[in-house]
Design a protein around this motif. Structure first.
Motif, PDB file in Angstrom:
ATOM      1  N   ALA A 149      21.137 -41.647 -34.966  1.00  0.00           N
ATOM      2  CA  ALA A 149      21.359 -42.512 -33.794  1.00  0.00           C
ATOM      3  C   ALA A 149      20.396 -42.154 -32.671  1.00  0.00           C
ATOM      4  CB  ALA A 149      22.807 -42.400 -33.329  1.00  0.00           C
ATOM      5  N   CYS A 150      20.164 -40.850 -32.467  1.00  0.00           N
ATOM      6  CA  CYS A 150      19.296 -40.424 -31.372  1.00  0.00           C
ATOM      7  C   CYS A 150      17.830 -40.716 -31.688  1.00  0.00           C
ATOM      8  CB  CYS A 150      19.480 -38.940 -31.073  1.00  0.00           C
ATOM      9  SG  CYS A 150      21.110 -38.556 -30.410  1.00  0.00           S
ATOM     10  N   SER A 151      17.501 -40.900 -32.970  1.00  0.00           N
ATOM     11  CA  SER A 151      16.101 -41.098 -33.336  1.00  0.00           C
ATOM     12  C   SER A 151      15.567 -42.444 -32.845  1.00  0.00           C
ATOM     13  CB  SER A 151      15.930 -41.004 -34.855  1.00  0.00           C
ATOM     14  OG  SER A 151      16.390 -42.177 -35.472  1.00  0.00           O
ATOM     15  N   PHE A 152      16.462 -43.367 -32.521  1.00  0.00           N
ATOM     16  CA  PHE A 152      15.997 -44.678 -32.038  1.00  0.00           C
ATOM     17  C   PHE A 152      15.673 -44.649 -30.545  1.00  0.00           C
ATOM     18  CE2 PHE A 152      18.844 -45.621 -35.647  1.00  0.00           C
ATOM     19  CZ  PHE A 152      17.898 -46.151 -36.505  1.00  0.00           C
ATOM     20  N   LEU A 153      16.132 -43.590 -29.894  1.00  0.00           N
ATOM     21  CA  LEU A 153      16.009 -43.521 -28.443  1.00  0.00           C
ATOM     22  C   LEU A 153      14.558 -43.308 -28.005  1.00  0.00           C
ATOM     23  CD1 LEU A 153      17.514 -43.233 -25.682  1.00  0.00           C
ATOM     24  CD2 LEU A 153      17.629 -40.779 -26.154  1.00  0.00           C
ATOM     25  N   GLU A 154      14.128 -44.094 -27.017  1.00  0.00           N
ATOM     26  CA  GLU A 154      12.794 -43.893 -26.446  1.00  0.00           C
ATOM     27  C   GLU A 154      12.917 -43.678 -24.947  1.00  0.00           C
ATOM     28  OE1 GLU A 154      10.241 -47.094 -27.621  1.00  0.00           O
ATOM     29  OE2 GLU A 154      10.705 -46.770 -29.746  1.00  0.00           O
ATOM     30  N   PHE A 155      11.946 -42.969 -24.400  1.00  0.00           N
ATOM     31  CA  PHE A 155      11.955 -42.678 -22.969  1.00  0.00           C
ATOM     32  C   PHE A 155      10.733 -43.292 -22.299  1.00  0.00           C
ATOM     33  CE2 PHE A 155      14.537 -39.425 -24.871  1.00  0.00           C
ATOM     34  CZ  PHE A 155      15.534 -39.180 -23.946  1.00  0.00           C
ATOM     35  N   ASP A 156      10.855 -43.629 -21.019  1.00  0.00           N
ATOM     36  CA  ASP A 156       9.678 -44.113 -20.301  1.00  0.00           C
ATOM     37  C   ASP A 156       8.884 -42.918 -19.757  1.00  0.00           C
ATOM     38  OD1 ASP A 156      10.902 -43.203 -18.013  1.00  0.00           O
ATOM     39  OD2 ASP A 156      11.569 -45.190 -17.352  1.00  0.00           O
ATOM     40  N   GLU A 157       7.809 -43.205 -19.026  1.00  0.00           N
ATOM     41  CA  GLU A 157       6.937 -42.124 -18.561  1.00  0.00           C
ATOM     42  C   GLU A 157       7.673 -41.121 -17.673  1.00  0.00           C
ATOM     43  OE1 GLU A 157       5.104 -45.322 -17.435  1.00  0.00           O
ATOM     44  OE2 GLU A 157       4.442 -45.554 -19.508  1.00  0.00           O
ATOM     45  N   ALA A 337      14.654 -35.673 -23.511  1.00  0.00           N
ATOM     46  CA  ALA A 337      13.400 -36.409 -23.307  1.00  0.00           C
ATOM     47  C   ALA A 337      12.231 -35.610 -23.845  1.00  0.00           C
ATOM     48  CB  ALA A 337      13.208 -36.687 -21.821  1.00  0.00           C
ATOM     49  N   GLY A 338      12.414 -34.338 -24.050  1.00  0.00           N
ATOM     50  CA  GLY A 338      11.344 -33.484 -24.568  1.00  0.00           C
ATOM     51  C   GLY A 338      11.674 -32.041 -24.267  1.00  0.00           C
ATOM     52  N   VAL A 339      11.641 -31.220 -25.302  1.00  0.00           N
ATOM     53  CA  VAL A 339      11.927 -29.813 -25.078  1.00  0.00           C
ATOM     54  C   VAL A 339      10.631 -29.152 -24.621  1.00  0.00           C
ATOM     55  CG1 VAL A 339      12.899 -27.755 -26.108  1.00  0.00           C
ATOM     56  CG2 VAL A 339      13.471 -30.003 -27.026  1.00  0.00           C
ATOM     57  N   PRO A 340      10.687 -28.422 -23.518  1.00  0.00           N
ATOM     58  CA  PRO A 340       9.446 -27.836 -23.027  1.00  0.00           C
ATOM     59  C   PRO A 340       8.864 -26.812 -24.008  1.00  0.00           C
ATOM     60  CG  PRO A 340      11.320 -27.187 -21.653  1.00  0.00           C
ATOM     61  CD  PRO A 340      11.838 -28.112 -22.684  1.00  0.00           C
ATOM     62  N   MET A 341       7.545 -26.864 -24.204  1.00  0.00           N
ATOM     63  CA  MET A 341       6.881 -25.872 -25.023  1.00  0.00           C
ATOM     64  C   MET A 341       5.605 -25.456 -24.300  1.00  0.00           C
ATOM     65  SD  MET A 341       5.690 -26.012 -28.994  1.00  0.00           S
ATOM     66  CE  MET A 341       4.024 -26.595 -29.010  1.00  0.00           C
ATOM     67  N   GLY A 403      -2.203 -35.053 -20.648  1.00  0.00           N
ATOM     68  CA  GLY A 403      -2.244 -33.932 -19.724  1.00  0.00           C
ATOM     69  C   GLY A 403      -0.924 -33.164 -19.726  1.00  0.00           C
ATOM     70  N   ASP A 404      -0.771 -32.316 -18.724  1.00  0.00           N
ATOM     71  CA  ASP A 404       0.428 -31.490 -18.588  1.00  0.00           C
ATOM     72  C   ASP A 404       1.672 -32.387 -18.594  1.00  0.00           C
ATOM     73  OD1 ASP A 404       1.765 -29.139 -18.322  1.00  0.00           O
ATOM     74  OD2 ASP A 404       1.606 -29.079 -16.125  1.00  0.00           O
ATOM     75  N   GLY A 405       2.702 -31.994 -19.346  1.00  0.00           N
ATOM     76  CA  GLY A 405       3.933 -32.780 -19.392  1.00  0.00           C
ATOM     77  C   GLY A 405       3.927 -33.882 -20.433  1.00  0.00           C
ATOM     78  N   SER A 406       2.827 -34.019 -21.169  1.00  0.00           N
ATOM     79  CA  SER A 406       2.790 -35.047 -22.208  1.00  0.00           C
ATOM     80  C   SER A 406       3.832 -34.767 -23.289  1.00  0.00           C
ATOM     81  CB  SER A 406       1.417 -35.072 -22.886  1.00  0.00           C
ATOM     82  OG  SER A 406       0.475 -35.562 -21.996  1.00  0.00           O
ATOM     83  N   ILE A 407       4.308 -35.840 -23.896  1.00  0.00           N
ATOM     84  CA  ILE A 407       5.331 -35.709 -24.928  1.00  0.00           C
ATOM     85  C   ILE A 407       4.682 -35.830 -26.304  1.00  0.00           C
ATOM     86  CG2 ILE A 407       7.447 -36.692 -25.886  1.00  0.00           C
ATOM     87  CD1 ILE A 407       7.985 -35.609 -23.150  1.00  0.00           C
ATOM     88  N   LEU A 408       4.949 -34.834 -27.136  1.00  0.00           N
ATOM     89  CA  LEU A 408       4.540 -34.937 -28.540  1.00  0.00           C
ATOM     90  C   LEU A 408       5.744 -35.377 -29.345  1.00  0.00           C
ATOM     91  CD1 LEU A 408       2.453 -31.727 -29.413  1.00  0.00           C
ATOM     92  CD2 LEU A 408       1.657 -33.967 -28.650  1.00  0.00           C
ATOM     93  N   GLN A 409       5.541 -36.311 -30.231  1.00  0.00           N
ATOM     94  CA  GLN A 409       6.627 -36.709 -31.122  1.00  0.00           C
ATOM     95  C   GLN A 409       6.363 -36.092 -32.490  1.00  0.00           C
ATOM     96  OE1 GLN A 409       8.627 -40.167 -30.331  1.00  0.00           O
ATOM     97  NE2 GLN A 409       8.620 -40.949 -32.418  1.00  0.00           N
ATOM     98  N   GLY A 417      15.516 -37.151 -37.761  1.00  0.00           N
ATOM     99  CA  GLY A 417      14.891 -38.065 -36.816  1.00  0.00           C
ATOM    100  C   GLY A 417      13.759 -37.346 -36.108  1.00  0.00           C
ATOM    101  N   PRO A 418      12.970 -38.059 -35.312  1.00  0.00           N
ATOM    102  CA  PRO A 418      11.845 -37.420 -34.645  1.00  0.00           C
ATOM    103  C   PRO A 418      12.309 -36.442 -33.575  1.00  0.00           C
ATOM    104  CG  PRO A 418      12.072 -39.676 -33.898  1.00  0.00           C
ATOM    105  CD  PRO A 418      13.080 -39.481 -34.981  1.00  0.00           C
ATOM    106  N   MET A 419      11.489 -35.434 -33.315  1.00  0.00           N
ATOM    107  CA  MET A 419      11.779 -34.466 -32.274  1.00  0.00           C
ATOM    108  C   MET A 419      10.739 -34.645 -31.173  1.00  0.00           C
ATOM    109  SD  MET A 419      12.045 -30.398 -32.831  1.00  0.00           S
ATOM    110  CE  MET A 419      10.323 -30.021 -33.034  1.00  0.00           C
ATOM    111  N   ARG A 420      11.184 -34.524 -29.923  1.00  0.00           N
ATOM    112  CA  ARG A 420      10.259 -34.682 -28.807  1.00  0.00           C
ATOM    113  C   ARG A 420       9.989 -33.340 -28.156  1.00  0.00           C
ATOM    114  NH1 ARG A 420      12.914 -39.643 -28.768  1.00  0.00           N
ATOM    115  NH2 ARG A 420      14.781 -38.459 -28.309  1.00  0.00           N
TER     116      ARG A 420
END
Lengths: 428, 531
Positions: A149-157, A337-341, A403-409, A417-420
């Motif tokens: 269910a969470c894999s369908f979720l998308e986030f904006d910038e 929205a994205g786990v910091p790495m 740049g900094d803060g970019s999201i990798l899928q 499901g995809p991981m952000r």
């Protein structure tokens, strides 16, 4: 067909009359019934105690297109609560029999059964549904559906969830006289992985207690089940649904208990311990499924204010319910929205992938063949695009992303499901 | 996947020795589990054989078989009551098919009671169903004896004046009554009987009374028989925490006097005693599971479970204080139990006999278990002595209550309950109603909405008496009924001297909006049963 005009009179009152205690933007209208009957598709995961109740409640809430998925077959011990099944159905598919019974009883509803494991269906299958209801009895299955269910979720910038990508999920659970219902709107309310602490760990006995100092009948049973069976039965796999297997464990456990002077090994207890049987009754399932279905109706029509977001029900001493508003875990691997790495901007994509694989906090141990993308650009893909994206592995990450803060899928066969991942550049 | 549940009919004729051997192995060595036990397995694990037996002796009468009644009865039929009778005079209409799963389109225009009965009977072949095609309120007027044969009456969707009449009747016949109502997205459930006494209330958070703070002689002797200082490593780390706590408590009293640790500092000092006994390497305590458990369980010493308020209420209930020849067994047993508590029990309930698992060798654990079991036996024998005297004092045979019943009562002494209900007639009459409680509930933020709905569910019945219809039942101008219902509710508040300010207008509107609608999911919500 009989003239069923007026069949939805009562439901229509709820949906066509204006009210003061309704969801935001509720539009009372006669067309809701038509919409529920023909436009909405719901999936019911599980056709057991909760599943039977959910299917009945959904059909009588006007939902006209329901799918049900369950890999299980009907057992005698289901009949005290799974009211869609009869003695003559024992051994048949739960999903198929349940679907047939509901269609016989409620004219015009289509219930499509799927007699298989949830893992056998792909993401496209689940994407078809507007709403998913869960009537499951294990945390593993819940987490799997949660990832879907969470894999369908998308986030904006800005990291805000895109509301049109939310796949709502409603989860019910029961154990004896207790139960819960919760509404999961990925990105808005906590998902399962945000609140894993809600599920208490199972009791497990230390192996040395089982082998050396058994004190209770359960210790004797678990010894036979976990240690003696593999030792004495060679390669034969233990099947808790095979009566002869269960009998063997029971008889051996009885012997062991007598040896130690321990009382209380019974067949009923043996089954309970080995199969980890959870007690279950009809009325708890009825209450929880009704709460779930009502939330489903409210989510679709907004005819009343919705539950936010977790209701517990306790029927042990009188009747008690409590609704709690749990919080999302912003660091959640599944719905975040994205786990910091932290990475160096000069690291190559290959080095970033290696860091990812080595990071237990990012679930790296599940990764087998990760494909990486950022926004609409494919950075490194397995499969047909492998060759064309391979050169990227040697490029620096800062040259590949914004740049900094970019999201990798991250997509991987080891993940449902995809991981952000949110890149945090640090200067090396 | 293999599954076998029914004895197979397709086994070949037994002609060879091999088959005989196979059959022997399969059937002769396997104790047969009756089909009934397998069918009810998941619920037997909650209420046990005794609970099931009570359920299987229940004869249930359902008044009105709309979705509320049908769903309630459905859950009872699945559980395995003895029999049920459905009373309803309505014919099935199209709107019934939109909210009642115990009807289908073939029943349109026919007796609702008959069709619900037929479909309910399908759910469990062990349950006998019947129906009466008559209006419940008429039946109540013309043939009250009809109800005599039931153990439980479930009245659904009945208005207050009828419920009051029914409750009078049920009380005089000592029949349990459940009143269930669903109204739009709101519902109510009321249990009514004069008195319910419960032995096995199965509380959720029961803490065994292990008497660490006050061990009897045999327990103390057993605990002190282990000398931790000289014990070998195996014994040291397998001494059950019960023994550690009893020894620590003894030492605490020797150094700190008769009071148990109260504040955080004292509790820490108590735990320090335990820690000082742990074996060490280079002055670092080695991990010993039993000591970890002892420290975790030390709160059982600080706050020993006493006799709970609800058990006190049973022991000192007027019915337990004043026995007479008509006293039920429960109250005679309660009086005998009180004699024990005030006598040899020295303020404590009898020992239950079971102990929780604790890290220990098998031998030590079983020996400890025996100490508790022996004490439980002696306590039960002492209660038996009091029981014989109590029975004699009211002219009954000393053996009138059998050993099994006594044992069960003593074992569950910590969870005895008595519940009594107020009559609906008293609750609603201006002279006897508890206006202060209602005022408080309406004024408290946490309870205001529920209290308001309670009042409104009663107000719709009053509305029905006045207008011969429920508010909001006409689609066209349903909102016209909002002020009418409100004035009824305000009138009811005024009767008991309460102001109208507590009424929430949005809730009044909501109740009218929902009119008389019955939504299946709500009907299911109110279908909970307790017995």
């Amino acid at each position: 067909m009989e003239d069923l005009d007026g069949r939805w009179r009562d439901l229509n009152r709820l949906l066509a009359r204006p009210g003061n205690i309704v969801g935001p933007g509720f539009e009372p209208q006669d067309e809701w019934i038509e919409f529920l009957q023909h436009q909405v598709r719901v999936l019911c995961v599980g056709a057991g105690g909760l599943g039977c109740e959910l299917l009945k409640d959904l059909a009588l809430s006007g939902f006209g297109n329901i799918d049900v998925i369950d890999l299980d077959t009907i057992d005698v011990s289901n009949l005290n609560r799974q009211f869609l099944f009869r003695m003559k159905d024992v051994g048949k598919s739960k999903a198929k029999v349940a679907a047939e019974r509901v269609m016989e009883r409620v004219q015009g509803v289509t219930v499509t059964p799927h007699f298989c494991r949830i893992e056998e269906k792909d993401r496209d299958f689940y994407e078809e549904f507007h709403l998913i209801l869960l009537g499951l009895d294990s945390l593993e299955a819940r987490r799997y559906m949660n990832q879907i269910a969470c894999s369908f979720l998308e986030f904006d910038e800005d990291g805000k969830p895109d509301l049109s990508t939310i796949k709502p999920m409603i989860d019910g659970g029961t154990e004896g006289l207790k139960g819960h219902a919760r509404v999961i709107l990925p990105g808005i309310t906590p998902c399962f992985d945000c609140t894993l602490w809600l599920f208490p760990p199972q009791t497990k006995f230390p192996l040395c207690t089982l082998a050396e100092t058994p004190r209770s009948p359960a210790h004797c049973i678990e010894y036979v089940h976990l240690i003696q069976w593999p030792q004495e039965k060679g390669g034969e796999e233990f099947d808790s649904d095979d009566d002869t297997h269960m009998q063997w464990v029971y008889q051996q456990a009885l012997k062991r208990a007598q040896q130690y002077g321990i009382q209380g090994v019974t067949l009923q207890l043996t089954q309970g311990v080995v199969k980890n049987i959870i007690p279950a009754i009809a009325s708890t399932n009825a209450v929880v499924a009704a709460a779930c279905t009502l939330e489903a109706l409210k989510l679709v029509t907004l005819c009343s204010t919705g539950m936010n977001n977790y209701m517990m029900y306790v029927g042990t001493d009188g009747i008690y319910t409590h609704t709690a508003q749990y919080e999302r875990d912003t660091q959640c691997l599944v719905c975040g929205a994205g786990v910091p790495m932290q990475v160096s901007p000069t690291a190559t994509l290959q080095e970033v992938i290696d860091t990812l694989k080595e990071s237990p906090a990012l679930g790296g141990r599940h990764l087998r063949r990760p494909s990486i993308s950022s926004g609409s650009s494919n950075l490194y893909m397995h499969g047909p695009l492998e060759e064309s994206t391979r050169p990227n592995l040697r490029k620096t990450i800062s040259s590949l992303v914004d740049g900094d803060g970019s999201i990798l899928q991250v997509n991987d066969p080891g993940l449902a499901g995809p991981m952000r991942v949110s890149l945090q550049f640090r200067q090396s | 996947m293999r599954r076998r549940s029914e004895p197979r009919e397709d086994l070949p004729h037994v002609t060879s020795r091999r088959w005989i051997a196979l059959l022997d192995k399969r059937t002769l060595s396997i104790p047969h589990v009756p089909l009934r036990d397998r069918k009810y397995d998941r619920q037997l694990r909650i209420w046990g054989a005794h609970g099931q037996q009570l359920l299987e002796s229940s004869r249930v009468c359902l008044l009105h078989c709309g979705p509320t009644g049908s769903e309630t009865l459905k859950n009872l039929v699945l559980g395995g009551i003895a029999a049920f009778t459905v009373v309803d005079d309505a014919k099935v209409q199209p709107h019934d098919l939109g909210n009642n799963f115990l009807l289908d389109s073939s029943s349109l225009g026919k007796s609702k009671a008959q069709h619900v009965t037929t479909l309910l009977e399908e759910l469990n072949e062990s349950v006998a169903g019947s129906f009466v095609e008559e209006s419940p309120s008429t039946l109540l007027e013309t043939n009250p004896d009809f109800f005599l044969s039931f153990t439980l009456v479930i009245a659904t969707q009945m208005i207050e004046p009828d419920v009051i009449k029914l409750e009078d009747l049920c009380h005089s016949l000592e029949i349990k009554l459940l009143v269930v109502r669903s109204y739009g997205l709101v519902g109510s459930l009321r249990a009514s009987l004069q008195e319910q006494t419960v032995i096995e209330s199965k509380p959720d958070n029961h803490v065994e009374n292990l008497r660490f703070h006050k061990p009897w002689r045999e327990l103390e002797d057993f605990a002190m028989s282990i000398d931790l200082a000289t014990a070998d490593d195996i014994l040291h780390k397998h001494t059950p925490y019960a023994i550690l706590l009893i020894q620590a408590t003894k030492q605490w009293h020797a150094t700190h006097g008769p009071e148990l640790p109260q504040n955080a500092r004292e509790k820490q000092a108590y735990r320090d005693i335990l820690q000082s006994w742990q074996r060490r390497i280079d002055d670092v305590p080695i991990e010993e599971e039993n000591f970890t458990e002892a420290i975790e369980n030390s709160r059982k010493v600080f706050a020993p479970p006493g006799i709970g308020r609800e058990v006190q209420m049973v022991l000192y209930d007027p019915k337990a204080m004043e026995l007479d020849p008509r006293s039920s067994d429960f109250w005679v047993l309660a009086a005998a139990l009180r004699d024990f508590v005030e006598g040899e029990g020295e303020g404590c309930l009898p020992i239950e006999g079971s102990i929780p698992d604790m890290w220990a060798t098998t031998e030590l654990f079983l020996a400890l278990q025996r100490v508790y079991r022996d004490k439980a036996e002696r306590d039960t024998a002492a209660v038996r002595g009091h029981l014989a005297r109590r029975l004699a004092s009211i002219g009954r045979d000393a053996a009138a209550i059998d050993a099994k019943t006594l044992r069960n009562f003593v074992k569950h002494a910590h969870c005895l309950r008595v519940v009594r209900w107020r009559r609906l007639a008293q609750e609603v009459a201006p002279g006897t109603c508890d206006a202060a409680a209602l005022r408080q509930a309406l004024g408290d933020e946490d309870t205001a909405a529920n209290a308001c709905l309670y009042l409104l569910l009663r107000a719709v019945d009053r509305f029905h008496t006045l207008h011969a219809r429920f508010p909001g039942c006409y689609d066209g101008e349903f909102e016209d009924d909002v002020p009418l219902l409100k004035s009824v509710a305000v009138g009811m508040l005024a009767e008991v001297g309460l102001a109208s300010g507590a009424l929430v207008d949005d809730l009044v509107h909501e109740v009218v909006r929902c009119g008389t609608l019955v939504y299946n999911a709500m009907a299911s919500t109110t279908s909970v049963f307790q017995f």
